[in-house]
Structures are given as C-alpha cells and as structure tokens.
Design an enzyme around this catalytic site. Structure first.
Site, PDB file in Angstrom:
ATOM      1  N   SER A 180      85.758  45.272  26.205  1.00 19.78           N
ATOM      2  CA  SER A 180      86.198  46.411  25.419  1.00 19.78           C
ATOM      3  C   SER A 180      87.582  46.857  25.855  1.00 19.78           C
ATOM      4  O   SER A 180      88.531  46.089  25.776  1.00 19.78           O
ATOM      5  CB  SER A 180      85.160  47.538  25.519  1.00 19.78           C
ATOM      6  N   GLU A 290      82.913  46.680  16.904  1.00 25.15           N
ATOM      7  CA  GLU A 290      82.997  45.221  17.088  1.00 25.15           C
ATOM      8  C   GLU A 290      83.782  44.574  15.961  1.00 25.15           C
ATOM      9  O   GLU A 290      84.503  43.592  16.182  1.00 25.15           O
ATOM     10  CB  GLU A 290      81.591  44.620  17.189  1.00 25.15           C
ATOM     11  N   HIS A 321      78.972  45.911  19.780  1.00 28.94           N
ATOM     12  CA  HIS A 321      79.658  46.352  20.988  1.00 28.94           C
ATOM     13  C   HIS A 321      78.627  46.829  22.006  1.00 28.94           C
ATOM     14  O   HIS A 321      78.348  48.026  22.127  1.00 28.94           O
ATOM     15  CB  HIS A 321      80.613  47.491  20.610  1.00 28.94           C
TER      16      HIS A 321
END
Length: 343
Positions: A180, A290, A321
């Site tokens: 991330s 995502e 995610h």
C-alpha cells in the site's frame, strides 16, 4: 515473467484514475471514523500484547531492538528475525498506512516470519511510520500536534544500517518490500540507495502518485489515519516532491534493480469475509482502493516496459486491499528475494 495487458492510452488511463479517485471520496469521507482506508485494520491490543510477551517460536533468533534516530529525535523499534544460516543479507519489510506501534503488521497479520524462518536472510521489521509513506517530511504534521518531523528515509538508509552492521547485517545487496503506502516508498528508497538494495517489491502500491486525483486521495487517507497533513509531507500537488516520490516518474532510476510489482483487480477472493454490515462497508473501500492501485500499477508497468526494467508483474484473478492477498504475493516474490539477497 511479464503479463500481457490491453493497449490503453496514457491519457485515458489518467482520466479513469481521476474518476476512480473522485468516486472514492464519498466512501472515504464516510469512513473517517474507522473505515478500511489504504491498509487493513491495525492489530488488536490483545494481539500486540501477545507478541510482546511471547514474540516468536524462534527463541534468540527473534530480536527486538530500540534504535535511536538522530534525525527524528526518537527511538524506533526494529524487530529482526536472524538468518537461519548466519547470513548477512536482509529483507526490509515496510508496513502500511495504519502501521501500529507495538509490532509490524507483517508480523501480526501474515506468516512472513514463518515464510523466511528457514532461509539465510535476516528479516528486518521497522515498527511504526503511521501515515508517513516512509519519507523525509518537510516538517512535523501541523494538524495533529506531531512533536517531531518524520525522517523515515534518512533513518532506514543512513541511521539504521550502522546499527545493524553491529549485528552482522550488511548494508549492501539487500531487498526491500512494502504494501500500500509503502509500495512506492520501497521503490523510492531502492532507487535512491542502489548499493544498499538490489531488489524491491511493491504489493498494491500507489505507483503514480502525482497523477490526477491521487494527491487528493492521499490527503484524505492521511487525515483519516491520525489527522496528518499531507502539505507537511510533500507540499501542495504542484510541489516537485510529488514527482520526486512518484515511481512512474523516476522509473529510469530503478535500472539495475530487480523488481516485483503486484496489484489485485478489486474482486473479493478467498480472504474476504462478508458477514456484517461493517464487513460490506470495509470491503467496498478495499475494492475501490485496490482498483486505484491496479490502475497506478498498470501505468507504471507501461513505463517500466518502455525502459526495459527488470520487473516481474503479478495481477492475480482476485484481490482487494487486505493482508491475505499481500501475504500471497510475498510468497510469490520469495524465490526472487532469496536469489537476490543470497538466502
């Protein structure tokens, strides 16, 4: 190994990215009290206390260090799983936006330590760095009373290596990986410090940070997670620091580094549980995040391929995610990490 992709113009990609980022503003704003923004939820206090009391099944090989950072004026916890065969190479694992202060999310949420426990590679887990992008900031965050300035790149590359050398861990030929917010950070740090790193991995990273819509999305994420002010990190969107930290912009500086880059497509898979209304809300956020990561990653891939970088791209058929998907991608990257570091 390279994956084929449809031919999409850069201009169209940027338009889609801008629309996607704008579409995320509403759910993110609604989630400012605790939605799953830019990373999985932090570990519970009970989990963190368990880690502190009984940190690992590896005895003295798992070590917890407190390392003073002169640039930040604080002590930083750094956990290290020592190489099984006494090797000197290292894999640095960087955490996500919600990085807890008790232990790395990689330790709390994945089997990363078990994955490398029998290898000849030292696993280095810097703890903390919440909302930092592991960057050197301009100043302390002015919106939450932060008492010091984040200087994470300086710490990781100029201060920590000297300490680790005292443990027999070398300062060249290592690997670095992040998820991330730390995906772009891992690439930036590797590009800036090539002798130190010859391998870098990004899992669901944001690799086109200066693209339309991205500064606004990151501003919301930092405000959500701790009330941090992005202006104190890289200034307004037109500040050159945004481009300086954008992997798509500095991609040519990654020449000579082995890369592993992955992103999901936003479709929930094996690690997604939908049992409560909160699950649905958090999953919706994780899906959107995502998709933005995937669009960023596709843009970076086009630039990397044009430059002929040594990069492997992975786009699994499902993935939002969340930690389970990042754990799977770390497992896929493991053989390349071991080969690059000598494990």
């Amino acid at each position: 190994m390279r994956f084929a992709k449809p031919r999409v113009s850069q201009k169209w990609r940027q338009r889609v990215l801008a629309v996607s980022a704008a579409a995320l503003v509403v759910p993110m704003a609604a989630g400012l009290t605790g939605g799953a923004i830019a990373a999985a939820q932090p570990a519970t206090a009970a989990q963190a206390e368990l880690v502190r009391i009984n940190p690992s099944p590896w005895g003295d090989r798992f070590q917890r260090h407190s390392v003073f950072s002169p640039s930040m004026g604080i002590n930083v916890q750094v956990d290290v799983l020592r190489a099984a065969g006494g090797g000197s190479g290292a894999l640095y694992l960087l955490d996500g936006l919600r990085a807890p202060d008790q232990a790395s999310g990689w330790q709390l949420e994945t089997n990363a330590l078990e994955m490398f426990a029998d290898s000849n590679v030292n696993v280095v887990l810097p703890v903390g760095g919440r909302s930092s992008f592991y960057a050197d900031w301009y100043g302390p965050s002015s919106t939450n009373g932060q008492p010091y300035t984040y200087k994470w790149e300086t710490f990781l590359t100029s201060e920590l290596p000297g300490y680790l050398s005292g443990l027999g861990i070398r300062s060249t030929g290592n690997a670095i990986a992040g998820l991330s917010m730390a995906g772009s950070a891992a690439l930036k740090i590797a590009a800036d410090h090539k002798p130190m790193f010859n391998y870098a991995a990004s899992f669901s990273g944001y690799l086109n940070l200066s693209a339309p819509g991205m500064p606004s999305l990151i501003r919301l994420a930092l405000l959500d997670e701790g009330g941090y002010n992005v202006d104190d990190m890289w200034g307004p969107p037109w500040d050159p620091a945004w481009a300086d930290h954008d992997p798509t912009v500095f991609a040519d500086e990654l020449a000579g580094i082995q890369l592993y880059i992955s992103a999901g497509n936003g479709i929930p898979g094996a690690y997604t549980r939908l049992e409560t209304p909160v699950d649905y809300f958090n999953t919706a956020n994780a899906m959107g995040l995502e998709v933005v990561s995937m669009l960023n990653t596709r843009t970076f891939e086009g630039r990397a391929n044009a430059l002929g970088l040594n990069a492997t791209f992975s786009y699994p058929p499902t993935g939002v995610h969340a930690w389970g998907y990042w754990q799977d991608e770390l497992a896929k990257a493991r053989p390349g990490i071991l080969a690059a570091v000598g494990g």
